[in-house]
Motif scaffolding. Structure first.
Motif, PDB file in Angstrom:
ATOM      1  N   CYS A  84     -39.346 111.757  -2.896  1.00 57.40           N
ATOM      2  CA  CYS A  84     -40.645 111.979  -2.082  1.00 57.40           C
ATOM      3  C   CYS A  84     -41.561 113.136  -2.631  1.00 57.40           C
ATOM      4  O   CYS A  84     -42.603 112.983  -2.918  1.00 57.40           O
TER       5      CYS A  84
ATOM      6  N   HIS B 294     -40.625 103.296  -5.727  1.00 58.01           N
ATOM      7  CA  HIS B 294     -40.335 104.024  -4.463  1.00 58.01           C
ATOM      8  C   HIS B 294     -41.213 103.717  -3.220  1.00 58.01           C
ATOM      9  O   HIS B 294     -40.386 103.905  -2.326  1.00 58.01           O
TER      10      HIS B 294
ATOM     11  N   CYS C  22     -39.575 103.212   0.479  1.00 49.73           N
ATOM     12  CA  CYS C  22     -39.993 104.338   1.471  1.00 49.73           C
ATOM     13  C   CYS C  22     -41.359 104.122   2.145  1.00 49.73           C
ATOM     14  O   CYS C  22     -42.253 104.473   1.572  1.00 49.73           O
TER      15      CYS C  22
ATOM     16  N   CYS D 297     -43.592 107.286   2.287  1.00 47.30           N
ATOM     17  CA  CYS D 297     -44.661 107.632   1.032  1.00 47.30           C
ATOM     18  C   CYS D 297     -45.561 106.518   0.856  1.00 47.30           C
ATOM     19  O   CYS D 297     -46.663 106.813   0.389  1.00 47.30           O
TER      20      CYS D 297
HETATM   21 ZN   LIG Z   1     -40.466 108.863  -0.380  1.00 47.73          ZN
END
Ligand SMILES: [Zn+2]
Lengths: 208, 83
Positions: free
Chosen positions: B5, B31, B35, B38
């Motif tokens: 992150c 990602h 996530c 994020c």
């Molecule tokens: Zn992340």
């Protein structure tokens, strides 16, 4: 820090070229038209940088005056617009120095990270659904303007050139006389800073 | 925030501006897909920029425009006369 030099190739705007030639030949109408083409953008930039309409007016005034005085030395290798912004950027810095304005400072990336998990839920209103109500709109605009104004000057300048005026990273670097990498770093921090500011303004009981 | 992150956090603006190479973009998108933090981070930053652009505009008032031109004409004309 790695220094990249911005090499830019531009087609010079044919209307600007013609107006500049006419101005050099003594046409005051060409001067008026050149001012007309760029006055609103230069004024907006000045206002966003200084926060006062009178200062913005002075900056626009100084910018055009300096440009017309030195137009014979302008080699048209960069667009007129970029050259004008370069002059305006210098005028903004001079104004701040003269007014003994706020000192420039750095924004640390750590201050924007929220590793503790707090502040990670950002509240940014949807730009496509901005309020129709005039009072709410003004309130939102005030939040945005104040947030931009609260950026340290050198971050504010990068943000205004890149995101408000739409200059490319390379162009902003050239206008400010700094490296491409520095433009990128400052822009990123400026945006993160604004996100926090706007979110905080809403949390403190702004609009909903 | 995981190390991953953190790594992406520094590059979000470049990602939004299309200044990263395709491989890095794919890495970030992968990602984000797993996530939510994020993803939220990228989306809210994008919104911030769009909102500022939309609401931050200014307009020169007619009397301000007139004053700028008058002063310009005056200064340049005086200099011209002075040679
Ligand atoms: Zn992340």
């Amino acid at each position: 820090m790695h220094q990249e030099t911005a090499v830019l190739r531009h087609e010079f705007d044919p209307i600007d070229r013609e107006l500049i030639e006419s101005f050099k030949a003594g046409s005051s109408e060409a001067m008026e038209r050149l001012v007309e083409r760029y006055e609103n953008r230069i004024f907006t930039f000045g206002l966003k940088m200084c926060g006062h309409r009178q200062d913005a007016e002075d900056i626009a005034q100084e910018t055009f005056l300096s440009a017309f005085r030195h137009l014979d030395r302008f080699r048209q290798e960069t667009p007129l617009k970029n050259w004008l912004f370069k002059i305006a950027a210098r005028a903004c810095f001079r104004k701040r120095r003269k007014k003994k304005g706020e000192p420039d400072r750095e924004i640390s990336i750590e201050s924007l990270r929220h590793e503790d998990g707090n502040g990670g839920d950002y509240f940014i209103p949807d730009p496509d659904e901005s309020p129709h109500d005039a009072v709410l709109r003004l309130e939102l605009k005030t939040i945005i303007d104040n947030s931009i104004r609260s950026l340290p000057p050198k971050y504010r300048m990068v943000f205004n050139l890149r995101d408000m005026e739409g200059f490319s990273t390379e162009e902003a670097a050239q206008i400010m006389g700094i490296s491409i990498q520095l433009v990128k770093t400052r822009l990123h921090r400026a945006r993160l800073f604004l996100r926090d500011k706007i979110t905080a303004a809403y949390r403190e009981g702004g609009l909903q | 925030m995981t190390d991953n992150c953190m790594k992406h956090f520094e590059r979000i603006s470049e990602y939004l501006d299309g200044e990263l190479d395709p491989a890095t973009c794919i890495e970030i998108e992968r990602h984000m897909a797993e996530c939510p933090q994020c993803e939220n981070c990228v989306e809210s930053l994008k919104r911030t920029v769009a909102l500022c652009r939309k609401m931050g505009g200014e307009k020169l008032a007619p009397d301000e425009a007139t004053r700028i031109r008058e002063k310009l004409r005056e200064c340049l004309f005086r200099e011209h006369k002075a040679g």
